[in-house]
Structure formats: structure tokens, C-alpha cells
Design a protein around this motif. Structure first.
Motif, PDB file in Angstrom:
ATOM      1  N   PRO A  36       0.825  -1.207   0.000  1.00 51.66           N
ATOM      2  CA  PRO A  36       0.000   0.000   0.000  1.00 51.66           C
ATOM      3  C   PRO A  36       0.862   1.261   0.000  1.00 51.66           C
ATOM      4  CG  PRO A  36       0.038  -0.977   2.188  1.00 51.66           C
ATOM      5  CD  PRO A  36       0.825  -1.893   1.303  1.00 51.66           C
ATOM      6  N   MET A  37       0.406   2.239  -0.759  1.00 58.94           N
ATOM      7  CA  MET A  37       1.130   3.505  -0.873  1.00 58.94           C
ATOM      8  C   MET A  37       0.126   4.657  -0.929  1.00 58.94           C
ATOM      9  SD  MET A  37       4.490   2.637  -1.524  1.00 58.94           S
ATOM     10  CE  MET A  37       5.211   3.974  -2.435  1.00 58.94           C
ATOM     11  N   ALA A  38       0.501   5.794  -0.333  1.00 60.43           N
ATOM     12  CA  ALA A  38      -0.300   7.015  -0.441  1.00 60.43           C
ATOM     13  C   ALA A  38      -0.057   7.607  -1.823  1.00 60.43           C
ATOM     14  CB  ALA A  38       0.092   8.011   0.641  1.00 60.43           C
ATOM     15  N   ALA A  39      -1.129   7.796  -2.575  1.00 58.05           N
ATOM     16  CA  ALA A  39      -1.031   8.270  -3.958  1.00 58.05           C
ATOM     17  C   ALA A  39      -1.309   9.770  -4.035  1.00 58.05           C
ATOM     18  CB  ALA A  39      -2.029   7.520  -4.832  1.00 58.05           C
ATOM     19  N   TYR A  40      -0.487  10.455  -4.784  1.00 50.40           N
ATOM     20  CA  TYR A  40      -0.677  11.879  -5.069  1.00 50.40           C
ATOM     21  C   TYR A  40      -1.059  11.966  -6.541  1.00 50.40           C
ATOM     22  CZ  TYR A  40       1.934  12.193  -0.720  1.00 50.40           C
ATOM     23  OH  TYR A  40       2.360  12.037   0.578  1.00 50.40           O
ATOM     24  N   VAL A  41      -2.358  12.019  -6.804  1.00 52.48           N
ATOM     25  CA  VAL A  41      -2.879  11.980  -8.168  1.00 52.48           C
ATOM     26  C   VAL A  41      -2.797  13.376  -8.764  1.00 52.48           C
ATOM     27  CG1 VAL A  41      -4.907  11.452  -9.571  1.00 52.48           C
ATOM     28  CG2 VAL A  41      -4.393  10.061  -7.552  1.00 52.48           C
ATOM     29  N   ASP A  42      -2.159  13.474  -9.943  1.00 55.42           N
ATOM     30  CA  ASP A  42      -2.003  14.759 -10.628  1.00 55.42           C
ATOM     31  C   ASP A  42      -2.504  14.609 -12.060  1.00 55.42           C
ATOM     32  OD1 ASP A  42      -1.240  17.147 -11.807  1.00 55.42           O
ATOM     33  OD2 ASP A  42       0.763  17.148 -10.922  1.00 55.42           O
ATOM     34  N   ARG A  43      -3.808  14.841 -12.235  1.00 56.77           N
ATOM     35  CA  ARG A  43      -4.445  14.677 -13.554  1.00 56.77           C
ATOM     36  C   ARG A  43      -3.797  15.584 -14.596  1.00 56.77           C
ATOM     37  NH1 ARG A  43      -5.691  13.461 -17.949  1.00 56.77           N
ATOM     38  NH2 ARG A  43      -7.763  13.324 -18.807  1.00 56.77           N
ATOM     39  N   ASP A  46      -0.876  14.022 -15.953  1.00 55.09           N
ATOM     40  CA  ASP A  46      -1.120  12.627 -16.351  1.00 55.09           C
ATOM     41  C   ASP A  46      -0.201  11.687 -15.578  1.00 55.09           C
ATOM     42  OD1 ASP A  46      -3.227  13.004 -18.183  1.00 55.09           O
ATOM     43  OD2 ASP A  46      -1.818  13.612 -19.742  1.00 55.09           O
ATOM     44  N   ALA A  47      -0.175  11.877 -14.261  1.00 56.84           N
ATOM     45  CA  ALA A  47       0.740  11.093 -13.432  1.00 56.84           C
ATOM     46  C   ALA A  47       0.157  10.866 -12.044  1.00 56.84           C
ATOM     47  CB  ALA A  47       2.083  11.810 -13.305  1.00 56.84           C
ATOM     48  N   VAL A  48       0.651   9.811 -11.420  1.00 57.21           N
ATOM     49  CA  VAL A  48       0.388   9.560 -10.013  1.00 57.21           C
ATOM     50  C   VAL A  48       1.759   9.472  -9.354  1.00 57.21           C
ATOM     51  CG1 VAL A  48      -0.621   8.017  -8.294  1.00 57.21           C
ATOM     52  CG2 VAL A  48      -1.718   8.262 -10.546  1.00 57.21           C
ATOM     53  N   TYR A  49       1.953  10.245  -8.293  1.00 56.11           N
ATOM     54  CA  TYR A  49       3.241  10.288  -7.607  1.00 56.11           C
ATOM     55  C   TYR A  49       3.148   9.575  -6.264  1.00 56.11           C
ATOM     56  CZ  TYR A  49       4.456  13.922 -10.958  1.00 56.11           C
ATOM     57  OH  TYR A  49       4.704  14.615 -12.110  1.00 56.11           O
ATOM     58  N   ILE A 116      14.410   9.651   0.986  1.00 56.11           N
ATOM     59  CA  ILE A 116      13.148   9.792   0.257  1.00 56.11           C
ATOM     60  C   ILE A 116      13.419   9.903  -1.239  1.00 56.11           C
ATOM     61  CG2 ILE A 116      11.045  11.147  -0.058  1.00 56.11           C
ATOM     62  CD1 ILE A 116      11.449  12.232   2.778  1.00 56.11           C
ATOM     63  N   ARG A 117      12.598   9.176  -1.998  1.00 56.12           N
ATOM     64  CA  ARG A 117      12.619   9.258  -3.461  1.00 56.12           C
ATOM     65  C   ARG A 117      11.190   9.483  -3.939  1.00 56.12           C
ATOM     66  NH1 ARG A 117      17.053   9.549  -2.124  1.00 56.12           N
ATOM     67  NH2 ARG A 117      18.901   8.472  -2.904  1.00 56.12           N
ATOM     68  N   VAL A 118      11.078   9.952  -5.173  1.00 55.79           N
ATOM     69  CA  VAL A 118       9.780  10.141  -5.812  1.00 55.79           C
ATOM     70  C   VAL A 118       9.587   9.037  -6.842  1.00 55.79           C
ATOM     71  CG1 VAL A 118       8.384  11.627  -7.303  1.00 55.79           C
ATOM     72  CG2 VAL A 118       9.832  12.644  -5.567  1.00 55.79           C
ATOM     73  N   LEU A 119       8.440   8.378  -6.780  1.00 51.78           N
ATOM     74  CA  LEU A 119       8.046   7.457  -7.827  1.00 51.78           C
ATOM     75  C   LEU A 119       7.009   8.181  -8.671  1.00 51.78           C
ATOM     76  CD1 LEU A 119       7.407   4.112  -5.892  1.00 51.78           C
ATOM     77  CD2 LEU A 119       9.523   4.922  -6.914  1.00 51.78           C
ATOM     78  N   LYS A 120       7.287   8.281  -9.954  1.00 49.66           N
ATOM     79  CA  LYS A 120       6.313   8.882 -10.863  1.00 49.66           C
ATOM     80  C   LYS A 120       5.724   7.759 -11.711  1.00 49.66           C
ATOM     81  CE  LYS A 120       5.605  12.060 -14.681  1.00 49.66           C
ATOM     82  NZ  LYS A 120       6.244  12.921 -15.696  1.00 49.66           N
ATOM     83  N   PHE A 121       4.415   7.584 -11.581  1.00 48.41           N
ATOM     84  CA  PHE A 121       3.696   6.563 -12.337  1.00 48.41           C
ATOM     85  C   PHE A 121       2.975   7.229 -13.498  1.00 48.41           C
ATOM     86  CE2 PHE A 121      -0.344   4.389 -13.157  1.00 48.41           C
ATOM     87  CZ  PHE A 121       0.102   3.125 -13.474  1.00 48.41           C
ATOM     88  N   THR A 122       3.214   6.717 -14.699  1.00 47.33           N
ATOM     89  CA  THR A 122       2.539   7.220 -15.890  1.00 47.33           C
ATOM     90  C   THR A 122       1.551   6.149 -16.347  1.00 47.33           C
ATOM     91  OG1 THR A 122       4.521   8.455 -16.498  1.00 47.33           O
ATOM     92  CG2 THR A 122       2.865   8.112 -18.224  1.00 47.33           C
ATOM     93  N   PRO A 123       0.255   6.429 -16.231  1.00 43.96           N
ATOM     94  CA  PRO A 123      -0.743   5.424 -16.580  1.00 43.96           C
ATOM     95  C   PRO A 123      -0.894   5.254 -18.090  1.00 43.96           C
ATOM     96  CG  PRO A 123      -1.826   7.429 -15.881  1.00 43.96           C
ATOM     97  CD  PRO A 123      -0.359   7.658 -15.715  1.00 43.96           C
ATOM     98  N   GLU A 124      -1.231   4.024 -18.469  1.00 48.02           N
ATOM     99  CA  GLU A 124      -1.495   3.726 -19.877  1.00 48.02           C
ATOM    100  C   GLU A 124      -2.926   3.242 -20.074  1.00 48.02           C
ATOM    101  OE1 GLU A 124       1.569   0.922 -20.851  1.00 48.02           O
ATOM    102  OE2 GLU A 124       3.143   2.406 -20.546  1.00 48.02           O
ATOM    103  N   GLU A 125      -3.409   2.439 -19.122  1.00 42.55           N
ATOM    104  CA  GLU A 125      -4.730   1.861 -19.255  1.00 42.55           C
ATOM    105  C   GLU A 125      -5.327   1.661 -17.873  1.00 42.55           C
ATOM    106  OE1 GLU A 125      -5.823  -1.199 -22.502  1.00 42.55           O
ATOM    107  OE2 GLU A 125      -5.254  -2.357 -20.731  1.00 42.55           O
TER     108      GLU A 125
END
Length: 161
Positions: A36-43, A46-49, A116-125
Motif C-alpha cells: 500500500p502507498m499514499a497516492a498523489y494523483v495529478d491529472r 497525467d501522473a500519479v506520484y 526519500i525518493r519520488v516514484l512517478k507513475f505514468t498510466p497507460e490503461e
């Protein structure tokens, strides 16, 4: 059709933002790992951090295989979103400071923590199930069981984002 896809895409983003926590699924060799991770959604981006700790294995797993999945779930409201995409790890200190909130304080003393690091998730589907809620869903399932029909228990869509 385009309007339906746009509406479904927006709904997937809205659900991710509302739920706020996701199970991040990575590849650990030939096995899948989820946490589980706290998501920082940034529409807009187009990313979730996510904020991550370099001392944990997920950063290494993402470096080896950036194809990951996010699973958002709010069981009480019967709202679910599964999102496939890619992730990248960075040491962007400005982004870390921007994302450092009360949730992050549970894990680190300050945004200055060098781990601390940042994970940047780029959604596709994404695929989501947007149900009217637990009680209504149960009533519809019970009715369907008695009548032998299939219950209409919400919207299920698969969308490219």
C-alpha cells in the motif's frame, strides 16, 4: 463514443483521486509484489506520484522492470480502479518537498531526509468498477439470484488514459 471515453477516463481519474491509496504492484524477479502507498494523483501531469524510501526494495524492482500496476479500492463504497503503466524513480528534491504532507510524516521526519525518493507513475490503461454502493449492490445481487437474472451493479469500463 469519444465523449463516453472522455467521461470514462475522467471518472477513472476521479476515483483514483477520491480513494487516495493504492496497492503498488511491482515485479520482483518472476514474482509480483504489492504494497500500500499514499497516492498523489495529478491529472494535469497525467501522473500519479508516490514518496518512497530508497532503503526499500521497490525502487530497485522498478529500476529493473518499470511496468507496474496500481490497484485502488474503496470497499465500503464499492469503487475500484486498476491502472497499468510505467514507473520511474527520481531524487527530485523539489517534488519531494511539494509532496511531503502529513501522511509522509508518518514515515520520515522531514522532506530533507536523504532516503526519500519520488516514484512517478505514468498510466497507460485503467479499468474501473463504479458501483452504486454496498447495500444497493447486495439487494440487486439477491434479486438476481431469486429471479435468475444478472444484476446491474454498476459501471465497468476499460479505458486508455
Amino acid at each position: 463514443m469519444a465523449n463516453d471515453n472522455n467521461r470514462d477516463t475522467e471518472r477513472a481519474w476521479e476515483l483514483m483521486e477520491k480513494i487516495g491509496f493504492a496497492m503498488l504492484v511491482t515485479h520482483d524477479g518472476d514474482k509480483l509484489r504489492s504494497r500500500p502507498m499514499a497516492a498523489y494523483v495529478d491529472r494535469q501531469a497525467d501522473a500519479v506520484y508516490f514518496l518512497s524510501d530508497v532503503r526499500r526494495h521497490k525502487d530497485d524492482e522498478i529500476q529493473k522492470n518499470p511496468n507496474v500496476n496500481l490497484a485502488f479500492a474503496h470497499a465500503g463504497d464499492q469503487k475500484y480502479v486498476s491502472v497499468s503503466g510505467t514507473a520511474a524513480v527520481s531524487n527530485d528534491r523539489a517534488k519531494i518537498k511539494e509532496l511531503f504532507t502529513t501522511t509522509a510524516k508518518a514515515w520520515w521526519d522531514s522532506a530533507e531526509d536523504p532516503n526519500i525518493r519520488v516514484l512517478k507513475f505514468t498510466p497507460e490503461e485503467a479499468e474501473f468498477w463504479d458501483s452504486p454502493g454496498t447495500v444497493i449492490s447486495y439487494v440487486k445481487m439477491a434479486t438476481a439470484a431469486v429471479t435468475g437474472s444478472r444484476p446491474d451493479i454498476g459501471t465497468n469500463r476499460k479505458v486508455a488514459i
